[in-house]
Structures are given as structure tokens and as C-alpha cells.
Design a protein around this motif. Structure first.
Motif, PDB file in Angstrom:
ATOM      1  N   PRO A  80      -0.128  33.612 -19.166  1.00  0.00           N
ATOM      2  CA  PRO A  80      -0.095  34.651 -18.132  1.00  0.00           C
ATOM      3  C   PRO A  80       0.786  34.223 -16.963  1.00  0.00           C
ATOM      4  O   PRO A  80       0.897  33.035 -16.660  1.00  0.00           O
ATOM      5  N   ALA A  81       1.422  35.192 -16.316  1.00  0.00           N
ATOM      6  CA  ALA A  81       2.261  34.908 -15.144  1.00  0.00           C
ATOM      7  C   ALA A  81       1.418  34.405 -13.987  1.00  0.00           C
ATOM      8  O   ALA A  81       1.906  33.663 -13.139  1.00  0.00           O
ATOM      9  N   ALA A  82       0.143  34.792 -13.935  1.00  0.00           N
ATOM     10  CA  ALA A  82      -0.775  34.340 -12.882  1.00  0.00           C
ATOM     11  C   ALA A  82      -2.190  34.391 -13.428  1.00  0.00           C
ATOM     12  O   ALA A  82      -2.511  35.227 -14.262  1.00  0.00           O
ATOM     13  N   THR A  83      -3.039  33.485 -12.929  1.00  0.00           N
ATOM     14  CA  THR A  83      -4.448  33.520 -13.316  1.00  0.00           C
ATOM     15  C   THR A  83      -5.317  33.980 -12.159  1.00  0.00           C
ATOM     16  O   THR A  83      -6.461  34.375 -12.372  1.00  0.00           O
ATOM     17  N   GLN A  84      -4.817  33.922 -10.938  1.00  0.00           N
ATOM     18  CA  GLN A  84      -5.504  34.441  -9.756  1.00  0.00           C
ATOM     19  C   GLN A  84      -4.632  35.554  -9.187  1.00  0.00           C
ATOM     20  O   GLN A  84      -3.489  35.312  -8.816  1.00  0.00           O
ATOM     21  N   VAL A  85      -5.163  36.764  -9.120  1.00  0.00           N
ATOM     22  CA  VAL A  85      -4.372  37.908  -8.677  1.00  0.00           C
ATOM     23  C   VAL A  85      -5.080  38.566  -7.494  1.00  0.00           C
ATOM     24  O   VAL A  85      -6.263  38.914  -7.585  1.00  0.00           O
ATOM     25  N   TYR A  86      -4.344  38.733  -6.396  1.00  0.00           N
ATOM     26  CA  TYR A  86      -4.862  39.448  -5.238  1.00  0.00           C
ATOM     27  C   TYR A  86      -4.286  40.853  -5.272  1.00  0.00           C
ATOM     28  O   TYR A  86      -3.077  41.044  -5.363  1.00  0.00           O
ATOM     29  N   VAL A  87      -5.178  41.847  -5.202  1.00  0.00           N
ATOM     30  CA  VAL A  87      -4.744  43.244  -5.223  1.00  0.00           C
ATOM     31  C   VAL A  87      -5.271  43.903  -3.957  1.00  0.00           C
ATOM     32  O   VAL A  87      -6.481  44.035  -3.770  1.00  0.00           O
ATOM     33  N   ASP A  88      -4.362  44.291  -3.094  1.00  0.00           N
ATOM     34  CA  ASP A  88      -4.732  44.877  -1.808  1.00  0.00           C
ATOM     35  C   ASP A  88      -5.274  46.296  -2.012  1.00  0.00           C
ATOM     36  O   ASP A  88      -5.116  46.899  -3.078  1.00  0.00           O
TER      37      ASP A  88
END
Length: 186
Positions: A57-65
Motif C-alpha cells: 500500500p502507498a500508506a498504512t495510516q491515512v488522515y481524511v479531513d
């Protein structure tokens, strides 16, 4: 083009996770698209061992505003072996969880190459040649030259006598006709 799977966040309850499908079958990379319907949220992705062996995956922690949509690609190389696994999604420090079962197939589902190429791609394309179109670069230099000639002629006309002014005016007129002829020929 990677396949896409939408995951709705905060739709019914805070920290709520709702993937549009419980499973995904793919033969290439895919994108998890997080659509946030509420307040800001962090999403954690975890791939099981089988899926992690053939993808990243490109990221494992994703912040979504709040109100934001954010995609995370899970890259699968073209020479991957077939496998079955899952992506576990969690929010609220693991309080809410959802799982998407992923089946990675070895053969393309559509039978074609990674990028569909139409035969018309090999044909040379350009602007529609109707015989009357002229590029800006073809017009700019002659137009600037004609404008410079007119400005010089006007300056000379103001500063010299009447008979010489008439000669300069005629030369300017002839220069303009020459530029117009050049433009019509080109």
C-alpha cells in the motif's frame, strides 16, 4: 487503470467504516477511495501476510479531513502470483473495523494488455488541416516587423519635410503590401 473500491467513513456513526463491497477480485493494482461524510478521521490499513507478499500500500495510516475524499493505491506488480488475502481497515484505535477480501488473479480479467491501445494511436495526429489555419508563430514575426516599419515611418513623417514624408509614407505602404502578400502566400 487501477480498479477502485470506495470506503465510506462517518456515514451513519462517528468512526464508521463501510466498504462498498466486502470483496474485490483484481489482476492489477487497486485504489481504496476513502469518502469522509463526517469529521476528520484516521484510517489504518493492514494487509494480511498473503496479500502483503504480492502487494504494497502507498500508506498504512491515512488522515481524511472532514468532507474530503482520499485514495490510497495498493500496488501489485505485473508479474504477481495469484493469491487470496484481505485488507483490514480500522478507525478509532481499532474500535471500528472492516475487512475487504481480495483475490489477486494471475490472468487479466479482460484478456488485454495493462494499457488498452487503439490502432488509431499509431496514426499521426495534428491540427485539422483545412488549408486556412495559421499558427500564431507564423503570424507574430511578420506582424511585429510591419508594426515596427509603421512606427518608424510615422516618426520620420513627423520630423522631416513634406516631400520626404510622402516618400517614407509610400515606402511604408509598399512594406505593408509586401507583408500582406507574404502572409497570404504562407
Amino acid at each position: 487503470m487501477p480498479e477502485r473500491l470506495s470506503v465510506h467513513l462517518n456515514r451513519d456513526n462517528p468512526r464508521d467504516l463501510q466498504p462498498e463491497a466486502a470483496s474485490l477480485e483484481t489482476d492489477r493494482s487497486f485504489v481504496l477511495v476513502f469518502e469522509n461524510h463526517g469529521g476528520p478521521i484516521h484510517v489504518h490499513l493492514r494487509l494480511d501476510d498473503a496479500l502483503a507478499a504480492v502487494s504494497e500500500p502507498a500508506a498504512t495510516q491515512v488522515y481524511v479531513d472532514e468532507g474530503q475524499t482520499r485514495g490510497v493505491e495498493v500496488a501489485i506488480p505485473s508479474d504477481h502470483p495469484p493469491t487470496k488475502g484481505y485488507v483490514e481497515l480500522s478507525t478509532g484505535y481499532g474500535a471500528e473495523q472492516a475487512r475487504v477480501n481480495v483475490t489477486v488473479t494471475a490472468e487479466r480479467k479482460d484478456g488485454g494488455p495493462d494499457v488498452a491501445v487503439d490502432d488509431s494511436l499509431a496514426e499521426k495526429s495534428g491540427p485539422d488541416d483545412d488549408g486556412e489555419s495559421v499558427a500564431l508563430a507564423d503570424v507574430a514575426l511578420p506582424t511585429a516587423a510591419a508594426a515596427a516599419v509603421v512606427v518608424v515611418a510615422a516618426a520620420l513623417t513627423v520630423s522631416i519635410s513634406d516631400s520626404i514624408a510622402m516618400l517614407v509614407g509610400v515606402l511604408a505602404l509598399l512594406g505593408g503590401v509586401g507583408v500582406a502578400g507574404y502572409m497570404l502566400r504562407a
